[in-house]
Design a protein around this motif. Structure first.
Motif, PDB file in Angstrom:
ATOM      1  N   THR A 123      27.048  88.473  51.600  1.00 35.04           N
ATOM      2  CA  THR A 123      27.354  87.886  52.898  1.00 35.04           C
ATOM      3  C   THR A 123      26.950  88.843  54.007  1.00 35.04           C
ATOM      4  OG1 THR A 123      29.229  86.668  51.978  1.00 35.04           O
ATOM      5  CG2 THR A 123      29.187  86.958  54.353  1.00 35.04           C
ATOM      6  N   THR A 124      26.168  88.344  54.960  1.00 41.82           N
ATOM      7  CA  THR A 124      25.797  89.111  56.142  1.00 41.82           C
ATOM      8  C   THR A 124      26.361  88.395  57.359  1.00 41.82           C
ATOM      9  OG1 THR A 124      23.745  89.837  55.090  1.00 41.82           O
ATOM     10  CG2 THR A 124      23.901  90.080  57.475  1.00 41.82           C
ATOM     11  N   THR A 125      27.229  89.084  58.084  1.00 40.01           N
ATOM     12  CA  THR A 125      27.904  88.458  59.215  1.00 40.01           C
ATOM     13  C   THR A 125      27.781  89.335  60.442  1.00 40.01           C
ATOM     14  OG1 THR A 125      29.523  87.479  57.704  1.00 40.01           O
ATOM     15  CG2 THR A 125      30.055  87.461  60.040  1.00 40.01           C
ATOM     16  N   GLY A 126      27.230  88.793  61.513  1.00 40.71           N
ATOM     17  CA  GLY A 126      27.117  89.513  62.771  1.00 40.71           C
ATOM     18  C   GLY A 126      27.997  88.886  63.824  1.00 40.71           C
ATOM     19  N   GLY A 127      28.332  89.667  64.835  1.00 41.83           N
ATOM     20  CA  GLY A 127      29.177  89.167  65.909  1.00 41.83           C
ATOM     21  C   GLY A 127      28.389  88.388  66.937  1.00 41.83           C
ATOM     22  N   VAL A 128      29.014  88.138  68.052  1.00 39.28           N
ATOM     23  CA  VAL A 128      28.412  87.293  69.083  1.00 39.28           C
ATOM     24  C   VAL A 128      27.190  87.941  69.727  1.00 39.28           C
ATOM     25  CG1 VAL A 128      30.572  86.116  69.590  1.00 39.28           C
ATOM     26  CG2 VAL A 128      30.018  88.231  70.795  1.00 39.28           C
ATOM     27  N   LEU A 129      27.005  89.257  69.574  1.00 43.90           N
ATOM     28  CA  LEU A 129      25.852  89.927  70.162  1.00 43.90           C
ATOM     29  C   LEU A 129      24.801  90.282  69.122  1.00 43.90           C
ATOM     30  CD1 LEU A 129      27.690  92.394  72.588  1.00 43.90           C
ATOM     31  CD2 LEU A 129      26.732  90.145  73.112  1.00 43.90           C
ATOM     32  N   ALA A 130      25.006  89.864  67.880  1.00 47.60           N
ATOM     33  CA  ALA A 130      24.119  90.306  66.809  1.00 47.60           C
ATOM     34  C   ALA A 130      22.744  89.680  66.925  1.00 47.60           C
ATOM     35  CB  ALA A 130      24.725  89.958  65.459  1.00 47.60           C
ATOM     36  N   THR A 131      21.732  90.518  66.724  1.00 47.32           N
ATOM     37  CA  THR A 131      20.356  90.068  66.631  1.00 47.32           C
ATOM     38  C   THR A 131      19.793  90.594  65.330  1.00 47.32           C
ATOM     39  OG1 THR A 131      20.041  90.069  69.028  1.00 47.32           O
ATOM     40  CG2 THR A 131      18.065  90.107  67.662  1.00 47.32           C
ATOM     41  N   PHE A 132      19.457  89.710  64.415  1.00 47.09           N
ATOM     42  CA  PHE A 132      18.891  90.122  63.142  1.00 47.09           C
ATOM     43  C   PHE A 132      17.374  90.044  63.240  1.00 47.09           C
ATOM     44  CE2 PHE A 132      22.770  88.132  60.870  1.00 47.09           C
ATOM     45  CZ  PHE A 132      23.519  89.241  61.182  1.00 47.09           C
ATOM     46  N   SER A 133      16.700  91.177  63.236  1.00 49.37           N
ATOM     47  CA  SER A 133      15.264  91.101  63.065  1.00 49.37           C
ATOM     48  C   SER A 133      14.952  90.861  61.602  1.00 49.37           C
ATOM     49  CB  SER A 133      14.580  92.379  63.544  1.00 49.37           C
ATOM     50  OG  SER A 133      14.965  93.469  62.747  1.00 49.37           O
ATOM     51  N   ASN A 134      15.919  91.151  60.736  1.00 47.04           N
ATOM     52  CA  ASN A 134      15.775  90.800  59.323  1.00 47.04           C
ATOM     53  C   ASN A 134      17.147  90.841  58.663  1.00 47.04           C
ATOM     54  OD1 ASN A 134      15.053  90.394  56.683  1.00 47.04           O
ATOM     55  ND2 ASN A 134      13.365  91.838  56.706  1.00 47.04           N
ATOM     56  N   GLY A 135      17.746  89.686  58.505  1.00 46.06           N
ATOM     57  CA  GLY A 135      18.983  89.581  57.749  1.00 46.06           C
ATOM     58  C   GLY A 135      18.679  88.850  56.459  1.00 46.06           C
ATOM     59  N   SER A 136      18.509  89.590  55.383  1.00 46.90           N
ATOM     60  CA  SER A 136      17.910  89.013  54.174  1.00 46.90           C
ATOM     61  C   SER A 136      18.680  89.372  52.917  1.00 46.90           C
ATOM     62  CB  SER A 136      16.458  89.484  54.038  1.00 46.90           C
ATOM     63  OG  SER A 136      15.702  89.134  55.173  1.00 46.90           O
ATOM     64  N   PRO A 137      19.728  88.623  52.591  1.00 47.74           N
ATOM     65  CA  PRO A 137      20.405  88.873  51.321  1.00 47.74           C
ATOM     66  C   PRO A 137      19.575  88.366  50.140  1.00 47.74           C
ATOM     67  CG  PRO A 137      21.365  86.988  52.436  1.00 47.74           C
ATOM     68  CD  PRO A 137      20.367  87.571  53.380  1.00 47.74           C
ATOM     69  N   ASN A 138      19.712  89.057  49.031  1.00 46.43           N
ATOM     70  CA  ASN A 138      19.042  88.674  47.791  1.00 46.43           C
ATOM     71  C   ASN A 138      20.089  88.711  46.687  1.00 46.43           C
ATOM     72  OD1 ASN A 138      17.407  88.361  45.546  1.00 46.43           O
ATOM     73  ND2 ASN A 138      15.738  89.552  46.424  1.00 46.43           N
ATOM     74  N   VAL A 139      20.338  87.566  46.063  1.00 43.58           N
ATOM     75  CA  VAL A 139      21.449  87.440  45.130  1.00 43.58           C
ATOM     76  C   VAL A 139      20.945  86.876  43.807  1.00 43.58           C
ATOM     77  CG1 VAL A 139      23.734  86.452  44.757  1.00 43.58           C
ATOM     78  CG2 VAL A 139      22.989  87.006  47.071  1.00 43.58           C
ATOM     79  N   ASN A 140      21.370  87.498  42.717  1.00 43.10           N
ATOM     80  CA  ASN A 140      20.983  87.020  41.393  1.00 43.10           C
ATOM     81  C   ASN A 140      22.182  87.102  40.452  1.00 43.10           C
ATOM     82  OD1 ASN A 140      17.806  86.757  41.377  1.00 43.10           O
ATOM     83  ND2 ASN A 140      18.295  88.623  42.502  1.00 43.10           N
ATOM     84  N   ALA A 141      22.390  86.043  39.679  1.00 44.47           N
ATOM     85  CA  ALA A 141      23.456  86.015  38.679  1.00 44.47           C
ATOM     86  C   ALA A 141      22.897  85.451  37.382  1.00 44.47           C
ATOM     87  CB  ALA A 141      24.635  85.172  39.159  1.00 44.47           C
ATOM     88  N   ALA A 142      23.228  86.084  36.276  1.00 44.23           N
ATOM     89  CA  ALA A 142      22.760  85.628  34.966  1.00 44.23           C
ATOM     90  C   ALA A 142      23.924  85.649  33.986  1.00 44.23           C
ATOM     91  CB  ALA A 142      21.622  86.511  34.461  1.00 44.23           C
TER      92      ALA A 142
END
Length: 915
Positions: free
Chosen positions: A522-541
């Motif tokens: 989980t990537t969570t930013g506040g009201v001023l957040a600017t993501f130039s790259n918000g990129s989670p990568n999730v894997n489950a096996a």
């Protein structure tokens, strides 16, 4: 007593360190190295009995010893070795008891180096003496005694310099507890391992380029062995808390290690048990260090349980490592790590024991600027094996890492957890694998220019194998990564990987089930957040199911993956999650295992207007394959469900959901995919689903363009029955289909699309591809059952049979309804063998409430000869050119219908309005 005298000496030396350093150095002579090595005396042996029935006497204690090196030499080393305890005397038959072993001597070492010039080093090493062995009883009617306890060990080191050019200070203290003495005979017990501790290991440097390295290591003594009915002794537990210290302007490196002693093994009697491994705890807290670069690490290892060749092993020791580091604004680099390893469970003929649990936690808080890195690794101990009974379970592994920082801090947290392996058994049940849980979190408390990151990895332990009973289940794995902050202004990434443990195999019992896997980022930013790259990568096996030779195989473990991003302004976000269910185990003669299910969810949400952003969400789910059986029932493929959703605020957004049901020799798993896009200016939603078995496969796919809300929905499954028309939902394209191997038809399906734009022309697409095997030559029919719609600009429907395609085009609703309501298309004759029938549908519309849907079935109609001649003639339907003419004939009716639709005040029934 020598021990008290040595302790008082260490206390006086500690006070001397606190004297004004300048005064000490002012009197310093030329510096040289000093090495002191001393040994305690060996304790005397106890006398053996002389007359019948006499008991042996106890051995004498080993001598305690202390060593001191320092103060004003450059390099001081002190080593103290406690004396060994004396052996106990033997008893005399009949009934003479054994004499106890003497305890090992304690050891104390102190090294202090205080210099005004140079690079000081202080090294202290102490080892407790080994306990003496107990004597033997005179015969079976006599009792064994206790082996001597290992001697304790205590160390202290301190090094310091005020040299303005001295740049390195080294202070190291090591303490090792003595090994317990062995014991013999029923009623005896191996001696306990000796304790170990570090009073302090520290150093200081005053030069601007000064560096300090301080290390404290304590190893608990192992328990003594037991023979002929005696139990093994317990390993010593060790606890260190803030035993290392350092102060320097440039760098400070602190390392603190605690290890529990191993339990003593037991031999030669059905009543003797191995000793338990000692626990280990290492805790270090550093607040506001003076150095520019600060590193703090803790390690803890539980002792292994002792084995028993005739009865029960000893439990593995638990391990806890904790590091906490809170920095000052002047610290440019701060790193904290914690590593914990649970002790292995002891093997036993009757019972193998559980491995020890491991818990590691690291927290690093940066003040301003620089970097803050936190790492935690935990590995549960393996379960003990058993040759005749139940094996031990693997220990759990739990790792938690957290970093946080204010303005300009680059924070990173990494957590790795491993469940212990389950023990194997020759005749009884195998042990289960240990669970693993990893949590990594990185928080920006103000404005992290470089962006925080978190990585969490968890691996469940594999279940043990068994020859005569059930295999062990694989351990579950959970990995969670969190990135939060009021303003994330550069790059925020969080990755999570969870792998369930494989189930153990069995020869005559059931195979173990694979462990479940859950991964969350989980990537969570506040009201001023600017993501130039918000990129989670999730894997489950999910873990693999265990195999079985003659019993039922284990099922594959389920897998769940979830990724989410939420922020005010997202310039770029690529969120990806994948879940794969574990494959079911195979069996020679029993029921094969089912594949594990897979579920994936991905969401990206933007709350502030951003016409230039790009958002991409990808969710992939693959069910585990079903196992196979030579003479029993085959396993079913696992179901798969994928959901990808983006909620933008302008700009471009795309969602892709892909679901693949697990392969099953008879029945593949159900696959469901959903993708949606909201509040974007451009982009698309795409969904695809597929499933397969040994003789057939099915793939459905849909695409919906952005012009308002866009969603895509697809289902592919095996079953029996009738596929209902999907509801007409504004902006959605849908394709649902079913293979019906046990029914009269080959398959069933339905497609639908509804306009979701605001006046521009948009094209929606849906398809279904059936592959199957015809056992004899046959004629194929596509039965168009019913339809529902409110209109469109154009519609096309393409049927492809083994590469030969025909397209039907429609310009109005009336023509389409006449074609899709209750008609049968003759697809021609096919020979025996593999077949491929593909259906594709496109709808183009530009007005509100437009949409159309239909359902169908694919069936064999009439057998044909090998030369293609029909045995009986099917009912014919008009070919494509005829339908084109009919469509033109209905054009006037279509225009009238569109006019009437445009005058309605409400959306028609069954059609959802655009969002």
């Amino acid at each position: 007593m020598p021990g008290r005298a040595a302790g008082a000496s260490s206390a006086r030396l500690l006070l001397s360190v606190a004297l004004p350093f300048a005064a000490v150095c002012a009197q310093a002579p030329a510096a040289f190295a000093e090495t002191i090595v001393v040994h305690g005396s060996t304790g005397g042996n106890g006398a053996s009995g002389v007359h019948p029935g006499d008991s042996g006497k106890a051995g004498k204690a080993g001598g305690a010893i202390s060593a001191f090196a320092g103060i004003l030499d450059d390099d001081n080393s002190a080593e103290a070795d406690g004396g060994a305890g004396g052996a106990g005397g033997n008893g005399v038959a009949p009934g003479g008891n054994a004499g106890a072993g003497g305890p090992g001597g304690n050891a104390y070492s102190t090294a202090i180096t205080l210099v005004s010039v140079g690079n000081p080093a202080a090294l202290a090493y102490s080892a407790g003496g080994n306990g003496g062995n107990a004597g033997s009883p005179g015969d079976a009617s006599g009792f064994g005694a206790v082996g001597g306890a290992g001697g304790s060990a205590i160390g202290f080191s301190w090094a310091a310099t005020v040299d303005p050019y001295g740049n390195f200070v080294d202070s190291e203290a090591t303490a090792i507890g003595g090994v317990g003495g062995a014991a013999y005979g029923d009623g005896g017990r191996g001696g306990a391992g000796g304790a170990a501790s570090i009073l302090s290991a520290g150093g200081s440097a005053s030069a601007s380029n000064g560096n300090v390295y301080a290390s404290a290591t304590a190893q608990g003594g192992s328990g003594g062995a037991g023979y002929d009915g005696a139990n093994g002794g317990k390993g010593a537990s060790v606890g260190l808390a803030n035993a290392v210290h350092g102060s320097a302007p440039a760098t400070v490196t602190l390392t603190q290690t605690a290890s529990g002693g191993s339990g003593g093994s037991a031999f030669g009697s059905s009543s003797s048990a191995g000793g338990a491994g000692g626990d280990a705890t290492s805790t270090l807290s550093v607040t506001k260090p003076s150095a520019i670069e600060m590193s703090a690490s803790t390690q803890a290892s539980g002792g292994s349980g002792g084995s028993s060749d005739a009865a029960t092993g000893g439990t593995g020791g638990n391990a806890v490592a904790t590091t906490s580091l809170v920095t000052n604004p002047n610290v440019s680099s701060a790193s904290g790590s914690a590593t914990a390893n649970g002790g292995a469970g002891g093997a036993g003929t009757e019972t193998g024991m559980a491995g020890g649990a491991a818990t590691a936690a690291s927290t690093v808080t940066g003040a301003s600027g620089g970097s803050a890195f936190a790492d935690a690794t935990a590995s549960g101990g393996s379960g003990g094996d058993s040759s005749g009974g139940t094996a031990g379970n693997g220990g759990a592994g739990s790792a938690t890492a957290a970093s946080s920082g204010a303005f300009g801090v680059a924070g990173r947290a990494s957590a790795d957890a491993y469940g212990g392996l389950g023990g194997n058994s020759s005749a009884g049940a195998a042990g289960n694998g240990g669970a693993a849980a990893a949590i990594a979190s990185s928080a920006d408390t103000s404005r992290a220019i470089y962006g925080p990151g978190a990585d969490a990895n968890a691996y469940g332990g594999a279940g043990g194998n068994s020859n005569g009973a059930a295999g062990g289940d694989g351990g579950a794995a959970t990995a969670s990564a969190f990135v939060t902050g009021p303003s994330l202004n550069y790059r925020a990434t969080d990755d999570a990987l969870a792998v369930g443990g494989s189930g153990g195999s069995s020869v005559s019992g059931a195979g173990g089930n694979g462990g479940a896997a859950t991964a969350i980022a989980t990537t969570t930013g506040g009201v001023l957040a600017t993501f130039s790259n918000g990129s989670p990568n999730v894997n489950a096996a999910g873990g693999l199911g265990g195999n079985s030779t003659s019993g039922p195989a284990g099922n594959g473990g389920a897998a769940t993956a979830s990724a989410s991003v939420a922020g005010a302004t997202i310039d770029l976000s690529v969120a990806v999650a994948s879940a794969t269910g574990g494959s079911g185990g195979n069996s020679m003669s029993g029921q094969a295992g089912n594949g594990g299910g897979a579920t994936t969810r991905v969401s990206v949400t933007e709350t502030s207007p951003n016409p230039n952003g790009y958002i991409y969400a990808s969710a992939s789910a693959t069910g585990g394959n079903g196992g196979t059986s030579a003479s029993g029932a085959n396993g079913r493929g696992g179901d798969a469900a994928a959901n990808a959703a983006t909620a933008a605020n302008g700009g471009s957004a795309s969602s892709v959901a892909s679901a693949t049901g697990g392969y099953g020799a008879i029945t593949g798993g159900k696959a469901t995919a959903r993708a949606s896009v909201a509040k974007a200016d451009s982009g698309s939603a795409n969904a695809s689903s597929s499933t397969s078995n040994a003789t057939s496969s099915l793939t459905t796919s849909t695409t919906s363009p952005v012009g308002g809300p866009a969603s895509a929905f697809s289902i592919a499954e095996y079953g029996a029955g009738y596929v209902q028309l999907p509801p007409l939902v504004a902006g959605q394209a849908a394709s649902a289909a079913m293979l019906t191997p046990n029914g009269p038809n080959i398959g069933e399906g339905a497609m639908a699309a509804a306009y979701g734009g605001t006046g521009e022309s948009l094209t929606y697409a849906a398809s279904a591809d059936f592959t199957f095997t015809a056992t004899t030559p046959e004629e194929l029919h596509l039965d168009l059952l019913s339809s529902e719609g409110q209109g469109f600009d154009s519609l096309s429907f393409t049927v492809d049979v083994n590469g030969a395609s025909t397209t039907y085009a429609f310009a109005n609703l009336s023509a389409a309804e006449a074609f899709f309501d209750g008609q049968a298309l003759d697809l021609g004759g096919v020979l025996a063998g593999g077949q491929d029938v593909s259906l594709s549908y496109e709808l183009t519309a530009s007005m509100a409430y437009a949409g159309f849907g239909f359902n169908y079935d694919l069936s064999p109609a009439v057998a044909v000869s090998a030369f293609g001649a029909s045995i009986s003639e099917p009912t014919s339907v008009p070919e494509a050119p005829t339908w084109v003419m009919m469509a033109l004939g209905f054009a006037g009716l279509g225009l009238a219908a569109r006019y009437r639709a445009s005058t309605r005040n409400a959306a028609p029934g069954g059609l959802s309005s655009p969002a």
